[in-house]
Design an enzyme around this catalytic site. Sequence first.
Site, PDB file in Angstrom:
ATOM      1  CB  CYS A   1     -33.477  94.448 -20.405  1.00 36.83           C
ATOM      2  SG  CYS A   1     -32.487  93.290 -21.048  1.00 36.83           S
TER       3      CYS A   1
ATOM      4  CG  HIS B   1     -28.757  91.105 -18.439  1.00 33.98           C
ATOM      5  ND1 HIS B   1     -27.715  91.765 -18.610  1.00 33.98           N
ATOM      6  CD2 HIS B   1     -29.971  91.622 -19.087  1.00 33.98           C
ATOM      7  CE1 HIS B   1     -27.871  92.572 -19.971  1.00 33.98           C
ATOM      8  NE2 HIS B   1     -29.067  92.331 -19.983  1.00 33.98           N
TER       9      HIS B   1
ATOM     10  CE1 TYR C   1     -25.742  89.360 -20.530  1.00 34.87           C
ATOM     11  CE2 TYR C   1     -27.972  89.394 -21.571  1.00 34.87           C
ATOM     12  CZ  TYR C   1     -26.626  89.822 -21.506  1.00 34.87           C
ATOM     13  OH  TYR C   1     -26.121  90.779 -22.421  1.00 34.87           O
TER      14      TYR C   1
END
Length: 442
Positions: free
Chosen positions: A171, A201, A256
């Site tokens: 990521c 996240h 997030y």
Amino acid sequence: MSKLKVVTIGGGSSYTPELVEGFIKRYQEFPISELWLVDIEEGKHKLEIVGAMAKRMVQAAGIDCEVHLTLDRKAALKDADFVTTQLRVGLLDARILDERIPLSHGLIGQETNGAGGIFKALRTIPVILEIVEEMKELCPAAWLINFTNPAGMVTEAVLRYGKWDKVVGLCNIPVNAVVEEAEILQEKPEDLFFQFAGINHLHWHTVVDKFGHNRTDELIQKMYGEGNSQSIVANIKDNELILEQVENLHMVPCPYHNYYYYTDKMLAEELVDFKNHGTRAEKVKEIEAELFELYKDPNLDYKPQQLAERGGARYSDAACETISSIYNDKRTVMTVSTKNNGTISDLPADSAVEVTCMLTGNGPVPYTFGSFKPQERGLLQLMKAMEELTIEAAVTGDYGTLLQAFTMNPLITSGDVAKTVMEELLIVHKKYLPNFFEKVPV
């Protein structure tokens, strides 16, 4: 010099120039000789456009690398050294539905969170597991480097159900955080140690400088104090979390976390955007169309600046540095999704976690984190349980298991709303859920 073969599944993606740029930049340490870009029939047009551009980039760089374009995945996988996955099952049209349907019922509509994230996992995991089975036969020594969202759940599915340990989930959010937060602290990234821990996240991190001073609380004030707000994710508005809450964590939350710490505000903003401008996926589709028009230019042989708007900044650094570090045993420190094995004591040993690791010739070696405080542990364990149920549902096609995942997810209203949204999404994605659809009550 040994031949190095890399296969990119989802090669027609608008992100591919990022990847090619990363390989070119690292050619001296990772002399790639074959790059195979693989896609499906529906993506053939994009594959041809981006593939031609990739060939121009390689030629302009003057490196000895052949770029192959194919729709035959098995032919590409034969004897590969590294396989990268950046696929989107159902293309952007599926993401639009993942966002529109929850929003139409007053729920968060987002690519990797809430109902949309669950359904992206349901469509993606069976395909990734098919790829793993093909790798066992055709390139059993290869590493799978996954950039497909939801990256954490995909990685765990490969570990748990694919029985394939040579996988790394990537990521770009931790990569961006390191660069941008070092700038906030007016330090060089290499002079700081960032320890990330959590799941994709949904992670937190601390920062220590080269003198051993913990700079986390200072960073929190600079990021969240009065008059300050920072965002390192293109599709998430500035972080305007409650300062006292973040101060109490003594850790910097992933952007997030806005969806969980400030659900009402995030939902209200999404609903306004949905009403006035459409979903983020629809905007991305417009950006992508513009990018492919640029890519058609026969004189374009470098990554255009507009790609940054797509939301994949520093993708090549995450993907290509991971590959090079494993190949060369460079021991680069990066944050990736890998098997927990006790790194976070609050989570199952065989689950996937996103943690700071040293990337060695044997893959990621995590820095031990230990246990979280209750204020982080509660949300983390809830979300991990939800992920486990989602992965199980993707593999088994079990309706009840999926309903449990929906009910557990903090961004989905339970009861009838959860059931209604779930069934609507099952029906519109029927084509991509062969394990599932027969189980849906009509």
